[in-house]
Scaffold this motif. Structure first.
Motif, PDB file in Angstrom:
ATOM      1  N   MET A 148       0.850  -1.197   0.000  1.00 37.39           N
ATOM      2  CA  MET A 148       0.000   0.000   0.000  1.00 37.39           C
ATOM      3  C   MET A 148       0.882   1.242   0.000  1.00 37.39           C
ATOM      4  O   MET A 148       1.881   1.299   0.693  1.00 37.39           O
ATOM      5  N   ARG A 149       0.512   2.249  -0.761  1.00 40.31           N
ATOM      6  CA  ARG A 149       1.284   3.475  -0.802  1.00 40.31           C
ATOM      7  C   ARG A 149       1.148   4.223   0.512  1.00 40.31           C
ATOM      8  O   ARG A 149       0.086   4.231   1.125  1.00 40.31           O
ATOM      9  N   ILE A 150       2.223   4.863   0.945  1.00 44.91           N
ATOM     10  CA  ILE A 150       2.161   5.684   2.147  1.00 44.91           C
ATOM     11  C   ILE A 150       1.138   6.778   1.933  1.00 44.91           C
ATOM     12  O   ILE A 150       1.185   7.542   0.975  1.00 44.91           O
ATOM     13  N   GLY A 151       0.182   6.863   2.843  1.00 48.96           N
ATOM     14  CA  GLY A 151      -0.791   7.936   2.807  1.00 48.96           C
ATOM     15  C   GLY A 151      -1.757   7.854   1.647  1.00 48.96           C
ATOM     16  O   GLY A 151      -2.438   8.827   1.332  1.00 48.96           O
ATOM     17  N   ALA A 152      -1.880   6.692   0.999  1.00 52.53           N
ATOM     18  CA  ALA A 152      -2.714   6.602  -0.193  1.00 52.53           C
ATOM     19  C   ALA A 152      -4.187   6.823   0.095  1.00 52.53           C
ATOM     20  O   ALA A 152      -4.949   7.190  -0.775  1.00 52.53           O
ATOM     21  N   ASP A 153      -4.605   6.601   1.349  1.00 57.65           N
ATOM     22  CA  ASP A 153      -6.029   6.717   1.647  1.00 57.65           C
ATOM     23  C   ASP A 153      -6.360   8.009   2.385  1.00 57.65           C
ATOM     24  O   ASP A 153      -7.466   8.185   2.848  1.00 57.65           O
ATOM     25  N   THR A 154      -5.380   8.876   2.583  1.00 57.01           N
ATOM     26  CA  THR A 154      -5.647  10.116   3.305  1.00 57.01           C
ATOM     27  C   THR A 154      -4.914  11.266   2.656  1.00 57.01           C
ATOM     28  O   THR A 154      -3.973  11.080   1.892  1.00 57.01           O
ATOM     29  N   GLY A 155      -5.338  12.505   2.989  1.00 56.51           N
ATOM     30  CA  GLY A 155      -4.612  13.683   2.540  1.00 56.51           C
ATOM     31  C   GLY A 155      -4.905  14.023   1.095  1.00 56.51           C
ATOM     32  O   GLY A 155      -5.472  13.233   0.344  1.00 56.51           O
ATOM     33  N   PRO A 156      -4.516  15.209   0.675  1.00 59.24           N
ATOM     34  CA  PRO A 156      -4.745  15.642  -0.694  1.00 59.24           C
ATOM     35  C   PRO A 156      -3.942  14.810  -1.666  1.00 59.24           C
ATOM     36  O   PRO A 156      -2.785  14.504  -1.445  1.00 59.24           O
ATOM     37  N   MET A 157      -4.559  14.424  -2.783  1.00 60.49           N
ATOM     38  CA  MET A 157      -3.888  13.553  -3.741  1.00 60.49           C
ATOM     39  C   MET A 157      -2.628  14.184  -4.308  1.00 60.49           C
ATOM     40  O   MET A 157      -1.680  13.494  -4.637  1.00 60.49           O
ATOM     41  N   SER A 158      -2.606  15.517  -4.407  1.00 56.16           N
ATOM     42  CA  SER A 158      -1.415  16.169  -4.931  1.00 56.16           C
ATOM     43  C   SER A 158      -0.203  15.883  -4.049  1.00 56.16           C
ATOM     44  O   SER A 158       0.895  15.658  -4.542  1.00 56.16           O
ATOM     45  N   ALA A 159      -0.406  15.864  -2.729  1.00 54.23           N
ATOM     46  CA  ALA A 159       0.685  15.555  -1.804  1.00 54.23           C
ATOM     47  C   ALA A 159       1.104  14.100  -1.951  1.00 54.23           C
ATOM     48  O   ALA A 159       2.291  13.769  -1.963  1.00 54.23           O
ATOM     49  N   VAL A 160       0.124  13.212  -2.043  1.00 51.70           N
ATOM     50  CA  VAL A 160       0.410  11.788  -2.194  1.00 51.70           C
ATOM     51  C   VAL A 160       1.155  11.532  -3.496  1.00 51.70           C
ATOM     52  O   VAL A 160       2.158  10.822  -3.539  1.00 51.70           O
ATOM     53  N   ASP A 161       0.665  12.117  -4.584  1.00 48.72           N
ATOM     54  CA  ASP A 161       1.289  11.899  -5.885  1.00 48.72           C
ATOM     55  C   ASP A 161       2.728  12.406  -5.917  1.00 48.72           C
ATOM     56  O   ASP A 161       3.618  11.756  -6.467  1.00 48.72           O
ATOM     57  N   ALA A 162       2.937  13.581  -5.333  1.00 51.55           N
ATOM     58  CA  ALA A 162       4.287  14.146  -5.320  1.00 51.55           C
ATOM     59  C   ALA A 162       5.242  13.234  -4.561  1.00 51.55           C
ATOM     60  O   ALA A 162       6.374  12.993  -4.995  1.00 51.55           O
ATOM     61  N   PHE A 163       4.793  12.728  -3.422  1.00 46.91           N
ATOM     62  CA  PHE A 163       5.646  11.860  -2.612  1.00 46.91           C
ATOM     63  C   PHE A 163       5.885  10.528  -3.326  1.00 46.91           C
ATOM     64  O   PHE A 163       7.017  10.035  -3.386  1.00 46.91           O
ATOM     65  N   ASP A 164       4.818   9.956  -3.874  1.00 42.27           N
ATOM     66  CA  ASP A 164       4.956   8.675  -4.559  1.00 42.27           C
ATOM     67  C   ASP A 164       5.882   8.772  -5.761  1.00 42.27           C
ATOM     68  O   ASP A 164       6.653   7.847  -6.049  1.00 42.27           O
ATOM     69  N   ARG A 165       5.815   9.867  -6.476  1.00 42.67           N
ATOM     70  CA  ARG A 165       6.653  10.046  -7.659  1.00 42.67           C
ATOM     71  C   ARG A 165       8.131  10.057  -7.281  1.00 42.67           C
ATOM     72  O   ARG A 165       8.990   9.577  -8.024  1.00 42.67           O
ATOM     73  N   LEU A 166       8.434  10.622  -6.122  1.00 40.60           N
ATOM     74  CA  LEU A 166       9.823  10.738  -5.679  1.00 40.60           C
ATOM     75  C   LEU A 166      10.250   9.606  -4.738  1.00 40.60           C
ATOM     76  O   LEU A 166      11.397   9.583  -4.290  1.00 40.60           O
ATOM     77  N   ARG A 167       9.360   8.693  -4.470  1.00 35.05           N
ATOM     78  CA  ARG A 167       9.633   7.659  -3.465  1.00 35.05           C
ATOM     79  C   ARG A 167      10.894   6.826  -3.761  1.00 35.05           C
ATOM     80  O   ARG A 167      11.700   6.592  -2.851  1.00 35.05           O
ATOM     81  N   PRO A 168      11.113   6.351  -5.003  1.00 35.95           N
ATOM     82  CA  PRO A 168      12.349   5.586  -5.254  1.00 35.95           C
ATOM     83  C   PRO A 168      13.611   6.374  -4.918  1.00 35.95           C
ATOM     84  O   PRO A 168      14.553   5.831  -4.335  1.00 35.95           O
ATOM     85  N   LEU A 169      13.629   7.650  -5.273  1.00 36.44           N
ATOM     86  CA  LEU A 169      14.778   8.499  -4.951  1.00 36.44           C
ATOM     87  C   LEU A 169      14.935   8.643  -3.444  1.00 36.44           C
ATOM     88  O   LEU A 169      16.043   8.486  -2.906  1.00 36.44           O
ATOM     89  N   LEU A 170      13.845   8.936  -2.756  1.00 34.25           N
ATOM     90  CA  LEU A 170      13.906   9.166  -1.310  1.00 34.25           C
ATOM     91  C   LEU A 170      14.311   7.895  -0.571  1.00 34.25           C
ATOM     92  O   LEU A 170      15.083   7.943   0.389  1.00 34.25           O
ATOM     93  N   PHE A 171      13.808   6.748  -1.025  1.00 29.89           N
ATOM     94  CA  PHE A 171      14.208   5.481  -0.403  1.00 29.89           C
ATOM     95  C   PHE A 171      15.706   5.247  -0.604  1.00 29.89           C
ATOM     96  O   PHE A 171      16.408   4.830   0.325  1.00 29.89           O
ATOM     97  N   THR A 172      16.193   5.509  -1.808  1.00 25.00           N
ATOM     98  CA  THR A 172      17.611   5.288  -2.097  1.00 25.00           C
ATOM     99  C   THR A 172      18.492   6.138  -1.200  1.00 25.00           C
ATOM    100  O   THR A 172      19.488   5.661  -0.646  1.00 25.00           O
ATOM    101  N   ILE A 173      18.122   7.407  -1.034  1.00 25.21           N
ATOM    102  CA  ILE A 173      18.889   8.291  -0.148  1.00 25.21           C
ATOM    103  C   ILE A 173      18.890   7.753   1.276  1.00 25.21           C
ATOM    104  O   ILE A 173      19.941   7.626   1.915  1.00 25.21           O
ATOM    105  N   ALA A 174      17.700   7.423   1.791  1.00 27.24           N
ATOM    106  CA  ALA A 174      17.591   6.944   3.171  1.00 27.24           C
ATOM    107  C   ALA A 174      18.356   5.639   3.365  1.00 27.24           C
ATOM    108  O   ALA A 174      19.044   5.442   4.374  1.00 27.24           O
ATOM    109  N   TYR A 175      18.256   4.736   2.396  1.00 26.23           N
ATOM    110  CA  TYR A 175      18.944   3.453   2.513  1.00 26.23           C
ATOM    111  C   TYR A 175      20.461   3.635   2.505  1.00 26.23           C
ATOM    112  O   TYR A 175      21.176   2.997   3.281  1.00 26.23           O
ATOM    113  N   GLU A 176      20.966   4.510   1.639  1.00 21.98           N
ATOM    114  CA  GLU A 176      22.412   4.714   1.591  1.00 21.98           C
ATOM    115  C   GLU A 176      22.933   5.394   2.854  1.00 21.98           C
ATOM    116  O   GLU A 176      24.082   5.187   3.244  1.00 21.98           O
TER     117      GLU A 176
END
Length: 301
Positions: free
Chosen positions: A1-29
């Protein structure tokens, strides 16, 4: 399930989801742990939801800053835990796409060898190095992300680069040659062919096992072709006889997945090669690090 997929404005969810692979990579490294990286992303998303995305001119830079700061806070809290770790500590393995090695810089940055080098840096040094050398941020931008002056960050960057360069091993991405080497390695290990196994191992090979004190594993690295060969054949006779073996791609490197008779994932062993020799073996057996090991991770920089 996407983080926050069922709550909050979709624009916020979409922006975060679009950048999620990048953000995960940074956090993991920055953390060397997929589980900790996911925790950081969850906390970062909650902070992101408190902002109005329409007022953020550069969401990528804004979210990178949030994730970096959250990861740094988290890294400072887990460092003592790692100092008390039983046996060798290895980063949590992540399953990557088979073509992840096409971006050689990204592949090297998530390799076990590089992550272990990054572990020897302080939290801020690690963040500065990763953000500048892997993700291409300017030192001026990084200064704002980590809350340091420009001059201080320049000094940190210089020190971190020198530290990493003196310790980094030559990285070779997954290739057809490395797969052939691994086939020979696997056959020799399973048949107990000591000489063939020694021929495929580099003279200075290092085998590192991580059991976390929860399962059996060598508490210290095993070094040298002869010692590693005897160690692996001994393991094969004792433990691997009742296991099935699959080949996968982890941290942009070929890996062996060992499963018990009931299908449980017992070990992920990453294999590092150079030319026609195996130079490093990293066996992760700690069950805490294998819970999501079969989930393929999308990486981006």
């Amino acid at each position: 399930m996407r983080i926050g997929a069922d709550t909050g404005p979709m624009s916020a969810v979409d922006a975060f989801d679009r950048l999620r692979p990048l953000l995960f990579t940074i956090a993991y490294e920055l953390l060397g742990s997929a589980a900790d990286a996911e925790d950081v992303l969850q906390d970062s998303y909650l902070r992101w939801r408190e902002t109005d995305p329409a007022r953020i001119e550069h969401p990528r830079a804004y979210l990178t800053t949030i994730v970096t700061r959250q990861a740094l806070n988290h890294l400072r809290t887990v460092r003592r835990r790692r100092e008390d770790y039983v046996g060798n500590w290895l980063p949590e393995p992540i399953r990557t796409e088979s073509d992840a090695s096409h971006d050689v810089l990204l592949a090297e940055s998530v390799s076990m060898a590089m992550l272990l080098v990054l572990e020897t840096l302080g939290p801020t040094e690690r963040a500065v190095f990763v953000l500048s050398e892997v993700f291409g941020h300017s030192l001026v931008d990084i200064a704002g992300m980590v809350g340091k002056s420009d001059a201080t960050v320049r000094q940190i960057a210089h020190r971190a680069r020198a530290h990493v360069r003196s310790r980094r091993k030559r990285f070779e991405p997954d290739s057809e040659t490395s797969r052939e080497v691994i086939d020979r390695f696997l056959r020799a290990t399973q048949t107990g062919d000591l000489q063939t196994l020694m021929d495929v191992l580099a003279p200075d090979i290092v085998q590192i096992s991580d059991g976390g004190g929860k399962v059996s594993a060598a508490r210290r690295p095993v070094v040298g072709a002869e010692r590693v060969a005897h160690y692996l054949i001994g393991l094969s006779r004792k433990a691997m006889a009742d296991m099935t073996v699959e080949v996968g791609t982890y941290n942009a490197l070929p890996a062996l997945l060992l499963r018990t008779a009931d299908g449980r994932l017992d070990t992920v062993e990453l294999i590092e090669t150079s030319g026609d020799r195996i130079t490093g073996l990293y066996a992760i057996r700690n069950p805490d690090k294998l819970g999501t090991a079969e989930l393929t991770r999308a990486l981006e920089r």
